[in-house]
Motif scaffolding. Sequence first.
Motif, PDB file in Angstrom:
ATOM      1  N   LYS A  73      40.064   1.153 -49.486  1.00 23.72           N
ATOM      2  CA  LYS A  73      40.331  -0.197 -50.006  1.00 23.72           C
ATOM      3  C   LYS A  73      41.670  -0.703 -49.509  1.00 23.72           C
ATOM      4  O   LYS A  73      41.808  -1.865 -49.127  1.00 23.72           O
ATOM      5  N   ARG A  74      42.657   0.182 -49.548  1.00 19.51           N
ATOM      6  CA  ARG A  74      43.996  -0.245 -49.116  1.00 19.51           C
ATOM      7  C   ARG A  74      44.001  -0.587 -47.634  1.00 19.51           C
ATOM      8  O   ARG A  74      44.651  -1.549 -47.215  1.00 19.51           O
ATOM      9  N   GLN A  75      43.251   0.187 -46.865  1.00 27.86           N
ATOM     10  CA  GLN A  75      43.209  -0.113 -45.433  1.00 27.86           C
ATOM     11  C   GLN A  75      42.554  -1.471 -45.183  1.00 27.86           C
ATOM     12  O   GLN A  75      42.986  -2.233 -44.319  1.00 27.86           O
ATOM     13  N   SER A 120      43.164  -7.251 -43.814  1.00 23.23           N
ATOM     14  CA  SER A 120      42.950  -8.667 -44.134  1.00 23.23           C
ATOM     15  C   SER A 120      44.258  -9.421 -44.331  1.00 23.23           C
ATOM     16  O   SER A 120      44.269 -10.647 -44.375  1.00 23.23           O
ATOM     17  N   SER A 121      45.353  -8.675 -44.460  1.00 25.08           N
ATOM     18  CA  SER A 121      46.648  -9.346 -44.548  1.00 25.08           C
ATOM     19  C   SER A 121      47.249  -9.646 -43.177  1.00 25.08           C
ATOM     20  O   SER A 121      48.326 -10.216 -43.075  1.00 25.08           O
ATOM     21  N   MET A 122      46.564  -9.216 -42.142  1.00 27.50           N
ATOM     22  CA  MET A 122      47.043  -9.509 -40.789  1.00 27.50           C
ATOM     23  C   MET A 122      46.503 -10.863 -40.341  1.00 27.50           C
ATOM     24  O   MET A 122      45.464 -11.317 -40.822  1.00 27.50           O
ATOM     25  N   THR A 123      47.221 -11.442 -39.399  1.00 28.32           N
ATOM     26  CA  THR A 123      46.693 -12.681 -38.819  1.00 28.32           C
ATOM     27  C   THR A 123      45.622 -12.325 -37.809  1.00 28.32           C
ATOM     28  O   THR A 123      45.531 -11.173 -37.357  1.00 28.32           O
ATOM     29  N   LYS A 124      44.818 -13.331 -37.460  1.00 26.71           N
ATOM     30  CA  LYS A 124      43.763 -13.111 -36.469  1.00 26.71           C
ATOM     31  C   LYS A 124      44.358 -12.603 -35.157  1.00 26.71           C
ATOM     32  O   LYS A 124      43.830 -11.686 -34.537  1.00 26.71           O
ATOM     33  N   GLY A 142      37.856  -1.410 -22.654  1.00 27.54           N
ATOM     34  CA  GLY A 142      39.059  -0.939 -23.320  1.00 27.54           C
ATOM     35  C   GLY A 142      39.590  -1.934 -24.321  1.00 27.54           C
ATOM     36  O   GLY A 142      40.775  -1.985 -24.615  1.00 27.54           O
ATOM     37  N   GLY A 143      38.717  -2.781 -24.874  1.00 26.93           N
ATOM     38  CA  GLY A 143      39.179  -3.837 -25.756  1.00 26.93           C
ATOM     39  C   GLY A 143      38.900  -3.633 -27.236  1.00 26.93           C
ATOM     40  O   GLY A 143      38.689  -4.597 -27.957  1.00 26.93           O
ATOM     41  N   PHE A 144      38.885  -2.406 -27.711  1.00 25.50           N
ATOM     42  CA  PHE A 144      38.656  -2.137 -29.126  1.00 25.50           C
ATOM     43  C   PHE A 144      39.866  -2.601 -29.933  1.00 25.50           C
ATOM     44  O   PHE A 144      40.979  -2.120 -29.724  1.00 25.50           O
ATOM     45  N   ASP A 145      39.676  -3.570 -30.839  1.00 28.38           N
ATOM     46  CA  ASP A 145      40.834  -4.089 -31.584  1.00 28.38           C
ATOM     47  C   ASP A 145      40.689  -3.839 -33.084  1.00 28.38           C
ATOM     48  O   ASP A 145      39.739  -3.210 -33.540  1.00 28.38           O
ATOM     49  N   LEU A 146      41.629  -4.368 -33.835  1.00 27.65           N
ATOM     50  CA  LEU A 146      41.655  -4.094 -35.281  1.00 27.65           C
ATOM     51  C   LEU A 146      40.520  -4.802 -36.016  1.00 27.65           C
ATOM     52  O   LEU A 146      40.133  -4.376 -37.097  1.00 27.65           O
ATOM     53  N   ASP A 147      39.973  -5.894 -35.429  1.00 31.33           N
ATOM     54  CA  ASP A 147      38.792  -6.508 -36.018  1.00 31.33           C
ATOM     55  C   ASP A 147      37.631  -5.522 -36.017  1.00 31.33           C
ATOM     56  O   ASP A 147      36.854  -5.443 -36.969  1.00 31.33           O
TER      57      ASP A 147
END
Lengths: 463, 312
Positions: free
Chosen positions: A383-385, A390-394, A335-340
Amino acid sequence: MRLENRLFESLSGHLADIFDRLKRKGALSEDDVNAALREIRIALIEADVALPVVKDFVNAVREQAVGQDVLRSVTPGQMVVKLVHDHLVATLGGGPGDSGALNLNVVPPAAVLMVGLQGSGKTTTAAKIARLLQAREKKKVLLASLDVARPAAQEQLATLARQIGGASLPIVAGERPVAIAKRAMDTGRREGYDVVILDTAGRLHVDEPLMHEIAAVHDAARPAETLLVVDSLTGQDAVNLGKAFAERIDLTGIVLTRIDGDARGGAALSMRAVTGKPIKLLGTGEKLDALEPFHAERIASRILGMGDIVSLVEKAAETSDRAEAEKLARKIEKGGFDLDDLAAQLAQLRKMGGMGGILGHLPGVAKVKKQLDQANIDETMLKRQAAILSSMTKAERKNPKLLNASRRQRIAAGSGTTVPEINRLIKQYQDMALMMKRMGKLGQKGLARHGISALMPGNPTRH
Amino acid sequence: MTNGFFARLKAGLARSSRNLTDGIAGVLTRRRLDDAALDALEETLIAADLGTRLAAQVVERLRQERFDKEATEAEIRGVLAEEIARTLTPAEAPLAIDDDHAARPFVVLVVGVNGGGKTTTIGKLAKRFKGEGRSVMLAAGDTFRAAATEQLTIWGERVGARVIAGPAGGDAAGLAFDALAAAKKDKADVLLIDTAGRLHNKANLMAELEKIVRVLKKADPAAPHAVLLVLDATVGQNAQAQAQAFGDMVGVTGLVMTKLDGTAKGGVLVAIAEAFKLPVHFIGIGEGADDLRPFAAKDFARSLVGLESPEG
């Protein structure tokens, strides 16, 4: 004018409209399903699928829809598309053994008997099959015309035989069809032919003497294959025709001609349903090499305007990195699907040719293309997504729960987007994560497919 | 119109109407014309290739006039035939050959998709025109299909008409031009030009057809005087796209519907006649030279719904 709109708009457009309506609703009511099926019924009739076949088809889909909890599924539109498509493929006979190959595995010479209405394309198809067997399987083929009704029909086949560098049975004036069939088989045996193709006169299925004659020819030649040649432009009469021929002679398959026309080919579904025989070959043009094996998936897609979803799935499987996918699969099980991971999926999407490339494979593309031409919204969105991510922190990508209002404002400023766009992306991610958790048990194969399609709201998932 | 004629037409159409008739009989076992009965009626019309829209339209009229009334079988058939005939009557027009035409011959170009029955129809037309005392010449313009020229030549011998033919694979437009010159020289009354069957969505083949018309006009600006689109009765809704495409490209002036002697009902003709305002000149009801009949809207409509001879 409504008539013209209806006429020349493709079935693809029809269904795209229906499913567009479904997609825009959050949930699908039973009335919606019925409304969709009503439209599908009309669309199938306008695609020349025979009415009794349409009825069975719609009823079967409705039954399945109810049984499979369509109303509670995550994307009901996808579910309905998939049910309609799958049932269409099943009806068309998309079984793995249904490859369209002719079964000529008998003591030679193997007879192939061509039957059908006048003008359906029997003679041209006979020559095409001969050419295919000669060229691809190195068979020695004899063509024989039993058509003593139409003026110069026998000369037509002889000419075609010359064009493909093949042999035709010498014409004996006044000889009757059964006698010609016997002479053809004798010649075939004596001169060592592998295959003898018997072309016959076009006949109406209600013409009793001629139907009797074709049965007699069948008895005399004992064909390995008896192919009913049907024009794909055929309308409602396909049921009468199919039934009558199947009742009178032992058909082994259907050849569908003029598939290069713009008819939607509903006759394919009618013939398959009524005769129960496989569609083996498709005539795809006037040239003598224009003959292709039947693919239920492709014809189903043509009737429904679904685009080539199969190849999209294959492409997705090719493009996705195997090790990467396995890593992702393990993660998802926990259950660990993240934004990366979402970012990786987006990158994969771009690798597959961006939205434009993928849309070419997807249902309703005719409709979408118009909009795409006007505004390049979808490419921009990708592209916007990517910019948002990429504007998020790790830390934010690892744990999206951190994303409170002020963080979202910062990301919007940093990526040149807006907070609502970020909200939409997060919502998309949450839907996806939920779905992936559910199908974690499907393993890597399922993941590769669903991972992609979940990024594309409104597209069918496949198993 | 003689009884003999109607008997022949009816014999040809009897099979066409059988299923439709059975359907109506089924409707009438309900006696009362309620929603279920009207639905069944609509389906019967759809199965006749009338298309969803026309079927709904016909049934809607019945609903307004007779809903919930008890109706006899004959009444229902009568209303159905009337409604179909109403749409078809404007399409009932013979192929008028202008015999006083200063520059003979009257040129008829015959077009359509593959296998529709163009060559056979030309043979039958030639027989008919000869029978009317006209001199007829045929042009074997299908230079593509193997032995198409031979087929037309045999028809020419049968009916006693000269056939102008060229080499296989030759230029059809050039052949049409030569045939027109020959027909002028022979002072033929009618020149019938056969063409290769072609699917209407093939741009290059349609352009070739347009070239035939262009070249004919060089020899006679009024030619072709008629362009007949041959439609196979077994065809479904795609016939409408055919009428549109051939109409756009070569200006179809009239229709011939072939193969009405099978179970196919040819109901799409109603939609075409309505949408494109094209006359239907003839129907084909068999393979023999005499199996071509002038189109009669009322007979067609009444025969289609399984009614006996027309009154008057």
